[in-house]
Design a protein around this motif. Structure first.
Motif, PDB file in Angstrom:
ATOM      1  N   PHE A 215      82.305  -0.616  58.095  1.00 48.22           N
ATOM      2  CA  PHE A 215      81.524   0.522  58.605  1.00 48.22           C
ATOM      3  C   PHE A 215      82.224   1.162  59.808  1.00 48.22           C
ATOM      4  CE2 PHE A 215      78.284   2.352  61.437  1.00 48.22           C
ATOM      5  CZ  PHE A 215      77.755   3.300  60.588  1.00 48.22           C
ATOM      6  N   TYR A 216      82.652   0.313  60.750  1.00 52.18           N
ATOM      7  CA  TYR A 216      83.335   0.856  61.929  1.00 52.18           C
ATOM      8  C   TYR A 216      84.625   1.570  61.516  1.00 52.18           C
ATOM      9  CZ  TYR A 216      80.183  -1.765  65.031  1.00 52.18           C
ATOM     10  OH  TYR A 216      79.091  -2.238  65.699  1.00 52.18           O
ATOM     11  N   ALA A 217      85.330   0.997  60.582  1.00 54.93           N
ATOM     12  CA  ALA A 217      86.585   1.617  60.138  1.00 54.93           C
ATOM     13  C   ALA A 217      86.298   2.974  59.492  1.00 54.93           C
ATOM     14  CB  ALA A 217      87.293   0.696  59.147  1.00 54.93           C
ATOM     15  N   TRP A 218      85.271   2.986  58.670  1.00 50.87           N
ATOM     16  CA  TRP A 218      84.900   4.247  58.010  1.00 50.87           C
ATOM     17  C   TRP A 218      84.468   5.287  59.049  1.00 50.87           C
ATOM     18  CZ3 TRP A 218      79.883   6.436  57.934  1.00 50.87           C
ATOM     19  CH2 TRP A 218      79.796   7.612  57.152  1.00 50.87           C
ATOM     20  N   LEU A 219      83.588   4.865  59.980  1.00 47.99           N
ATOM     21  CA  LEU A 219      83.073   5.807  60.983  1.00 47.99           C
ATOM     22  C   LEU A 219      84.212   6.315  61.870  1.00 47.99           C
ATOM     23  CD1 LEU A 219      80.749   7.310  62.266  1.00 47.99           C
ATOM     24  CD2 LEU A 219      80.161   5.260  63.572  1.00 47.99           C
ATOM     25  N   GLY A 220      85.116   5.406  62.246  1.00 44.50           N
ATOM     26  CA  GLY A 220      86.274   5.815  63.040  1.00 44.50           C
ATOM     27  C   GLY A 220      87.070   6.891  62.323  1.00 44.50           C
TER      28      GLY A 220
END
Lengths: 262, 288
Positions: free
Chosen positions: A223-228
């Motif tokens: 999720f963090y990777a996607w949001l980043g």
């Protein structure tokens, strides 16, 4: 309605939700926290500093609730004092000076209601953030990750785009506060929550936020990777605009809300 | 309107002008009790004294039109955006009825009155909030009217004078009300870029989202004596902190002491002071 507004409120407030610092640490690299408002003190309810998003230097600011009772108390449960808003303003002006975009993570029940907060000008601090952000010549992206409590949240969300997590809320007043004023009965909060139109879906329909970020489906790291990645794409798009274009675009963004032609 | 005409002759504040009016109680005349000194004041002497208690100086609340009558030059006010009003954008339960009632009680269609005026011969754009309309709460129409007035002022190169009285953002319009804080602020920033002065007068009570936006953004911030000015309302603070608030907390005098307002001006002097401030800021700087 399958998922009532008040259920969303409860979800948004869950202590187990990731906080602002979790987002900062999950998305950015080389985060260096910078403290203090240079006026009065350092508010632990607001965390800010500089970091990289990929190769891009950014200023990141978050309202931080903390995990665990002790930490949450130290963070004043994410209710900033005036010096928290003044720290964020200082960091935003610094970002403008060095041409860095600003990413904010908002999660607060609201600006702190206290005697000292009033004595040090809570209203003035928020009003100064709002007016200054409206004229900053660098891109601003604000993400509401939990509670978006009224003016205390807006003080970090006068942005070029505002995104909301699926289970975040954004409201002019807490449903409990609204119920106690309107019905003289705080237990009618669920009713008030429906009326206030405070869910991410409502905020999107009202034109107050651009994007709803789905929760679930991805693991935390993914999720963090996607949001980043999404933040990076958006910042690249804004990087093409001149400071004047950014400010004018931001002006129009808010200018249109609640303005019917005629 | 007849009331305004009746008041106009007493609006003059020239040196050696109006003398204090002797109080001659008339048994049939309606009186008001002063909430501060508890004395009964006949309405005629209240009006002769700018709706302030002649005994202790307590400033009674004024409607927007009454204020305009006190502060603007006679017949100089021409209203703008008069028809602009909120409907019920969220379908909030009971709001339509509340609007109807407020319109009947206040005689206004919204919680702010805007227009062009002159104060001591100085032209300006003027907005005055209306306490009897949902305690001056800020919904989309209030935000829109104030924003339009500021845009009008930019176009006509006028300074802006704003009287605030408000319980804050109007919860019946939810997030749309909250966004008016950003909208009005952005307009005020533009006004500042144009080097046009913005003077606010904070009157009792000015709280919540109005304090946290256009009230506190004045280049010069005036407060009325003893007005309550704050972000959180005193009751909310007492409930949150479980502490009794010190006397005078959030009063205009308290804010002055802590550096958050420029000056406190009693109602009878406001016209003079604002007129002088407008004169000092007359015309934009063109040199340089």
């Amino acid at each position: 309605m399958a998922d009532g507004a008040y259920e969303k409120v409860k979800t948004a407030r869950l202590g187990s939700r990731p906080t602002g610092l979790d987002f900062i640490c999950g998305i950015f690299t080389d985060f260096i926290e910078l403290h203090g408002d240079r006026r009065y003190g350092d508010d632990p309810a607001v965390v800010g500093g500089v970091a990289f998003l990929g190769n891009r230097p950014v200023t990141v600011i978050a309202i931080e609730k903390g995990h665990g009772t002790k930490e949450r108390m130290r963070r004043n449960f994410g209710a900033p004092n005036p010096e928290g808003y003044r720290k964020s303003l200082r960091l935003m002006k610094q970002a403008e000076k060095f041409g860095r975009p600003i990413v904010c993570f908002v999660d607060t029940c609201g600006a702190f209601c206290g005697v000292e907060a009033e004595e040090r000008g809570q209203g003035q601090a928020i009003s100064e953030n709002i007016i200054t952000m409206s004229g900053l010549g660098v891109p601003i992206l604000s993400v509401l990750i939990g509670e978006g409590g009224s003016g205390g949240a807006l003080a970090l969300a006068v942005a070029d785009e505002v995104w909301m997590l699926e289970n975040a809320i954004y409201s002019v007043i807490s449903p409990e506060g609204c119920a106690s004023i309107l019905y003289k009965d705080a237990s009618k909060a669920a009713e008030a929550a429906e009326s206030l139109k405070l869910t991410a879906h409502d905020a999107h329909e009202l034109g107050v936020v651009e994007r709803i970020l789905p929760e679930g489906g991805l693991g935390t790291l993914e999720f963090y990777a996607w949001l980043g990645g999404e933040i990076e794409k958006t910042l690249s798009r804004f990087a093409l605009l001149s400071p004047e274009e950014l400010v004018e675009r931001r002006y129009r963004r808010f200018r249109l809300i609640g303005s019917r032609a005629g | 309107m007849t009331l305004l005409k009746f008041l106009k002759p007493k609006n003059e504040l020239e040196p050696g002008g109006r003398q204090s009016v002797p109080i001659t109680p008339d048994e049939n005349e309606p009186s008001k009790q002063c909430p501060n000194c508890r004395r009964l004041v006949p309405e005629s002497s209240l009006w002769a004294n700018f709706n302030c208690c002649p005994h202790c100086g307590w400033h009674f609340r004024l409607s927007a039109r009454q204020r305009i009558g006190f502060v603007a030059d006679p017949n100089s006010f021409s209203e703008l955006f008069a028809d602009y009003r909120s409907d019920d954008p969220l379908g909030f339960p009971g709001y339509k009825k509340k609007l109807e009632l407020s319109r009947r009680v206040s005689g206004e269609v919204e919680a702010v009155v805007c227009g062009a005026a002159r104060i001591k011969e100085q032209p300006c754009a003027l907005f005055v909030m209306e306490p009897s309309f949902m305690m001056g709460s800020m919904g989309t129409a209030v935000g829109e009217k104030i924003t339009r007035l500021i845009e009008y002022a930019i176009e006509k190169r006028l300074p802006v004078v704003g009287y605030t009285v408000s319980g804050g953002a109007r919860m019946q319009e939810g997030l749309l009300s909250l966004m008016q804080m950003a909208k009005t602020s952005a307009a005020i920033r533009k006004l500042g870029e144009e080097k046009l002065v913005y003077i606010t007068v904070l009157t009792d009570p000015t709280t919540g989202g109005v304090t946290a936006s256009f009230a506190m953004q004045g280049d010069i911030i005036i407060a009325e004596p003893r007005a309550t000015i704050g972000f959180a309302g005193p009751r909310v603070i007492e409930q949150t902190t479980k502490r009794k608030l010190p006397a005078g907390f959030q009063s205009a005098e308290f804010l002055l002491e802590r550096g958050f307002v420029d000056l406190i001006v009693p109602r009878e002097k406001q016209r003079q002071v604002i007129g002088t401030l407008l004169k000092i800021h007359g015309g934009a700087h063109t040199d340089g």
